[in-house]
Design an enzyme around this catalytic site. Structure first.
Site, PDB file in Angstrom:
ATOM      1  CD  GLN A 164      -2.761  -1.354   2.544  1.00  0.00           C
ATOM      2  OE1 GLN A 164      -2.820  -1.953   3.215  1.00  0.00           O
ATOM      3  NE2 GLN A 164      -3.493   0.015   2.902  1.00  0.00           N
ATOM      4  CD  GLU A 198      -9.023   4.674   6.900  1.00  0.00           C
ATOM      5  OE1 GLU A 198      -7.819   3.754   6.734  1.00  0.00           O
ATOM      6  OE2 GLU A 198      -8.822   5.566   7.629  1.00  0.00           O
ATOM      7  CB  CYS A 232      -9.281   3.160  10.801  1.00  0.00           C
ATOM      8  SG  CYS A 232      -8.694   4.507  11.791  1.00  0.00           S
TER       9      CYS A 232
END
Ligand SMILES: Cc1cc2nc3c(=O)[nH]c(=O)nc-3n(C[C@H](O)[C@H](O)[C@H](O)COP(=O)(O)OP(=O)(O)OC[C@H]3O[C@@H](n4cnc5c(N)ncnc54)[C@H](O)[C@@H]3O)c2cc1C
Lengths: 287, 803
Positions: free
Chosen positions: B237, B757, B385
């Site tokens: 990511q 999120e 999150c």
């Protein structure tokens, strides 16, 4: 998640398959749908040296009517069971319960025979077979023999099958006219085995119970038939109170193993819930 | 024949710009099975790596016997910590200022820790070789409970830290203590609590869960010994940060390291960190001079790569008799596992947990988070999150419910009373956050009206009055504020690199465009939505805008995609880069039209001469001119780069509402209704927002109702396969109802706040709120997750209401 090496065999007939099993001995395993066997091999819990794939033996699949008998080939997949017109008409418990097994992908390949032969008390077909008074047709080196479901399940992963036996068919009779049936399965999520499950087949005659089967899944080392619970209802006009009593009798014979699904107390209580709900539903369908 | 002149509405529609629910550009390849994931990469001569892992949670390695494995034909190497020592690669720095073992060095600290690797011709041989490596362990006492870890005589877990009394985040008070981090004003909070008419306290555990992305982690490392170049495909990511780390660790200059994140099958924070598997595959490729692939299996993914949460929290609220909240205090013991491998901004070892004053106007607050080592896997980055907002929101929303119950005030009413009012924005929280914008009360009333709150409460009362009711009914309500878009570089960095993000846009001569970004999509649909921002800014149809991310050799440096930061940070970078192009385009247009720039108006896709409708130049005209003959004093070409350093975080919010029916016989709960209103500011693609919300709610449902990583006292993870670990399918997933309000962020170039999120952060406490509410009439104020049938049944029994 990778199995060790194994040899792969694909016989074309039952005789050839039995021959292979006899010559290869206990290191060989039958491969049916593979949905119990392959996961165990990937985890290296099972490490057979030979797989005998019986998927290409045509006479092992399909459902037929022979006289009074309904003969289900061992290699009939769950999805075929669900779709089969004969079963839906005459033994509707099987297709209805099969819908609660695993998920569509597994049901595309998993077979009724494999589900029974595996001897896993968590599998659903053993209790269903008991509820339907099924008889297993088994072919070994000495030829074919018949084993009633009540004598087939001997322990966890332990059945009346020998290493060189093949379960070829499961034979059942049509339900009595107007019979009601139900399979109640409590599970954590789609694709899970039962926390507790109960199959009921009931027929009424003049308002009282003339035929009753109550069987349990994953509540002991094998599938269980709850004879005492059946006795509570047999010949009676069923009341809520009798259903409760039957559930208590069923709970009394439960011997579940604790796991992440719950402890013994919970699973036993859930057995009671499933028994009550299955009886009530089966009765509501009987006429 | 001239084409018919298009109306402005038609031209606008053709752009498929912001606000358009254009279909996802990514899906055509995904639904046809044409995605290219890491495991799809096959290189000539590629070898396969597999990992020998520890079966025990704590122990000393007495001996590792490699011979049998090396004797298997097709096995190239078996490496242990001792082999990595000469390269100084047996330990690696974590993003949290700790070190983590690459391969266990003398000791193992958690079950499934990496102990040795094998490299073989194919993954089957590698798996056999893993079995053949014999490791002898001396078992050591296991510490699974973070409170027990802090006892004076607790076993020392990290012998490598002996004598290190100063950690990355301040003094270490105990051998298993990592840090204590505080925010807010303790003295002020203590004062308020000392004199407050009412106080409530609640202990709660936010259990350890795992995001379990469909694609597990993996990489293909390929070192070219002749060119000295290292190319690695990786499920990352944050490819740019990984490049920096890999360069620092390997000594290969950053210019010769190329990290490529191909298609990623879900990340949720699980793919932020640098794992031992990556390091080992890279080292092996450098040592052997051949490409090396490593792919985790499911058990490895769940057991060893980044988990989420594991926060043991004590919340306290002080309030007036009529429910006005005066003060908040929070104490957390955070179980970080064996190594501190979180990926928070350097200054914030508990991430943005201090958003825990939530949507409420509270004058005095204090929180303290104590990080602790245990014999569990490291992580704490995930999920959906990365920065502990999930934990913070759970805490405050639970506490507000607890207070409401204590005061016998309705949970909607107590929120009305305490929510920050619209006229208070920008609002400075007691922890120092500056909330950018919000209109909580309007959103709350919208939801309560939509669900007919009063009627539901009446129905619930009837059920409570009827002992024969087969179900208990619970109502959950949450009014949450998120904080996303990390972050302003004055506050936020990772390994010293500021948390800006970047965009480079090139307009081609014929008017199509390519944008390259520092972020990386993992399902969020960047290729679709980023193009829409450019379309609206520059009047180029989305359809002809390519968006590329994930290749560090072509994309500008960015910090990656996690923490809902892509739209708030990279989305802003796009708008700013586009505006640079817009400014240059205007100069070119003025030149072409022979007017001054001040005579031009922008309309959808063109500059028009004011007062003369027929005189205009479209962006396509301008692009061509930019390459043909730009006006004197301007460089040819039409492109721009922007590195965006956000001035503040953004603060999306939402009002979530849930009705649950609990079967008193089995403990099964069924979500009758879930209504989610989200405000993420400007909405770029409503369909994608809905998709993100559906996904986040579904994962929230999973966490609240079933996910938990269950350990026994010996540190064995009991549920590390999908047989036990709960991933909801369409069958058990509730039907979601979504709604929205729009309160743009005042400081963001397009007013967007980020959304992915929010549904996760907001839904989890909503489910708990509903489940607890079902028992509230019995005096129950809190029930820890997960709310499985089994656990709920035990509660029914405890309260004597089971059937
Ligand atoms: C995710 C998942 C969920 C599942 N959930 C359920 C569930 O809810 N309920 C349930 O009942 N099952 C469940 N199963 C198991 C599934 O139904 C299997 O398909 C079934 O248990 C085995 O049938 P099979 O045809 O796949 O047999 P295989 O896996 O091929 O074989 C199983 C065993 O039986 C032996 N065997 C197979 N056929 C014969 C035969 N004809 N004669 C002699 N021996 C034979 C094999 O040698 C092997 O030892 C699940 C499986 C999975 C993967």
């Amino acid at each position: 998640m990778i199995p060790p090496n194994f040899e792969y065999h694909r016989p074309a007939t039952v005789d050839e398959a039995v021959g292979l099993l006899t010559s290869l001995g206990s290191e060989a395993k039958i491969l049916a749908g593979g949905h119990s066997l392959l996961p165990m091999m990937k985890l290296r819990f099972a490490m057979p040296e030979h797989l005998v794939d019986i998927n290409r033996i045509p006479e092992l699949s399909g459902v037929s009517v022979v006289g009074d008998d309904i003969v289900i080939g061992a290699m009939t997949t769950e999805n075929a069971v669900i779709a089969d017109p004969i079963l839906n008409e005459k033994v509707p418990l099987l297709p209805e319960a099969a819908k609660l097994i695993a998920d569509p992908q597994v049901r595309n390949r998993g077979t009724i025979g494999g589900d029974i032969a595996h001897g896993d008390p968590a599998n659903d077909h053993p209790a269903l077979a008991l509820a339907c008074d099924a008889v297993m047709t088994v072919v070994g080196p000495e030829g074919a023999r018949q084993i009633p479901a009540s004598e087939f399940f001997l322990g966890t992963y332990w059945t009346a099958l020998n290493d060189d036996d093949i379960l070829t068919a499961i034979t059942v009779k049509a339900f009595p006219n107007g019979a009601g049936f139900s399979y109640r399965k409590l599970k954590r999520k789609t694709g899970d085995w039962a926390t507790a499950a109960c199959a009921v087949v009931v027929a009424l005659s003049g308002g009282s119970v003339s035929h009753i089967r109550i069987t349990l899944t994953n509540l002991g080392p094998t599938a269980i038939r709850a004879h005492d619970a059946e006795a509570v209802l047999s010949g009676q006009t069923v009341t809520d109170e009798l259903i409760k009593q039957a559930a208590e009798k069923a709970m009394a014979i439960c011997d579940p193993a604790e796991d992440l699904r719950g402890d013994v107390e919970y699973k036993t209580a859930m057995a009671g819930q499933m028994v009550q709900r299955a009886i009530a539903e089966a009765l509501s369908r009987a006429n | 024949m001239n084409a018919p002149v298009k109306t402005p509405e038609e031209r606008q529609a053709e752009l498929q710009g912001m606000g358009d629910s254009r279909l996802r550009k990514e899906d055509a390849r995904f639904i046809q099975g044409k995605g290219q994931y890491c495991d799809d990469i096959k290189l000539p001569g590629m070898l396969h790596m597999d990992i020998v892992r520890s079966p025990i949670a704590h122990g000393r390695i007495k001996n590792i016997k490699k011979d049998d494995a090396l004797a298997i034909p097709g096995v190239h190497a078996v490496l242990t910590a001792d082999d990595l020592k000469p390269l100084n690669l047996h330990w690696m720095p974590t993003l949290a200022g700790d070190v983590a073992a690459v391969l266990a060095d003398e000791k193992v600290h958690f079950q499934m820790q990496e102990v040795a690797i094998v490299i073989a011709d194919d993954r089957y041989i590698a798996a056999d070789a893993v079995e053949a490596v014999e490791v002898e362990y001396e078992e050591l006492p296991v510490v699974m409970d973070p409170y027990a870890a802090l006892e004076a005589d607790a076993p020392v877990l990290r012998e490598d830290l002996a004598g290190k009394n100063e950690g990355a985040h301040g003094p270490r008070e105990h051998h298993n203590h990592i840090f204590t981090w505080e925010a807010g004003d303790k003295a002020a909070a203590d004062d308020v609590f000392a004199s407050a008419p009412v106080t409530v306290s609640q202990h709660m555990l936010y259990p350890r869960v795992h995001p379990c992305p469909l694609e597990t982690c993996g990489c293909v490392a390929s070192f070219d010994p002749i060119k000295g170049e290292l190319t690695t495909w990786m499920t990352s990511q944050a490819p740019h940060v990984v490049r920096t780390v890999v360069s620092m660790l390997s000594g290969v200059p950053e210019s010769k390291v190329r990290i490529i994140s191909p298609d990623i099958g879900g990340g949720f924070g699980n793919k932020v960190g640098v794992y031992p598997g990556y390091v080992c595959a890279i080292v092996s490729s450098i040592v052997l001079g051949k490409p090396v692939k490593w792919s985790e299996d499911r058990i490895e993914n769940i057991s060893s790569t980044a988990f989420a949460r594991d926060y043991h929290m004590d919340g306290h609220l002080a309030a007036t008799e009529d429910g006005k909240i005066l003060g908040l205090k929070v104490d957390v013991v955070a179980d970080h596992g064996a190594f501190d491998a979180c990926a928070d901004p350097t200054k914030f070892p508990a991430g943005l947990f201090h958003i825990c004053s939530g949507s409420y106007d509270i004058s005095a607050a204090h929180c303290s988070v104590k990080g602790v080592y245990t014999n569990k896997a490291p992580g704490g980055v995930a999920y959906r999150c990365s920065f502990r907002v999930t934990e913070a929101v759970y805490l405050i929303e639970r506490m507000v419910d607890v207070l409401a119950q204590k005061l016998d005030i309705d949970k909607a009413e107590i929120r009305r009373k305490n929510l920050i009012r619209k006229d208070q924005f920008p609002y400075t929280s007691p922890f120092g956050f500056e909330y950018d914008s919000g209109d909580y009360h309007t959103a709350l009333e919208k939801v309560l009206d939509a669900v007919d709150y009063k009627a539901l409460r009446a129905e619930q009362q009837e059920k409570r009055n009827d002992p024969d009711s087969p179900t208990l009914m619970g109502i959950g309500l949450v009014t949450f504020t998120e904080v996303v878009g990390a972050g302003p570089t004055k506050m936020c960095d990772i390994l010293g690199v500021g948390m800006f993000d970047s965009c480079e846009i090139r307009i081609h001569p014929t008017g199509s465009a390519i944008a390259r970004m520092g972020t990386i999509t993992q399902g969020q649909g960047h290729q679709t939505t980023y193009a829409q921002i450019i379309a609206s800014e520059l009047g180029i149809p989305s359809e002809v805008i390519q968006v590329e991310e994930g290749d560090t050799s072509t994309a500008p440096y960015g910090l990656g995609t996690y923490g809902s930061r892509s739209t708030p940070v990279a989305g802003a970078a796009i708008a700013m880069a586009a505006r640079k192009i817009h400014a240059k385009a205007k100069k070119i247009a003025a030149h072409l039209l022979e007017v001054s720039e001040s005579d031009l108006d922008w309309e959808i896709d063109r500059f028009k001469v004011r007062g003369n409708e027929d005189q205009f130049k479209t962006m396509a005209d301008i692009a061509f001119a930019a390459y043909q003959q730009p006006p004197e004093g301007l460089e040819p070409g039409l492109e721009a780069v922007h590195y965006y350093d956000p001035p503040n975080f953004t603060y999306p919010f939402g009002i979530y509402f849930c009705v649950v029916d609990i079967d008193k016989g089995t403990g099964e709960s069924s979500i009758r209704r879930f209504y989610a209103l989200d405000d993420c500011g400007t909405r770029i693609n409503p369909m994608i927002i809905d998709g993100q919300i559906h996904g986040g709610l579904t994962e929230g449902f999973a966490v609240a109702m079933g996910q938990q990583m269950p350990f026994d006292e010996q540190g064995n993870l009991l549920g590390n396969t999908l047989m036990d670990y709960f991933l909801p399918t369409a069958v058990e997933t509730p039907a979601w109802e979504t709604d929205y309000t729009v309160t743009p962020s005042p400081h963001h170039p397009i007013g967007a706040k980020g959304v992915a999120e929010s549904p996760h952060v907001g839904s989890i406490p909503t489910f708990t709120s509903a489940v607890v509410d079902a028992f509230a009439h019995l005096g129950v104020t809190h029930i820890d997750m997960p709310h499985t049938s089994y656990r709920i049944w035990k509660k029914l029994k405890e309260e004597g209401v089971q059937l």
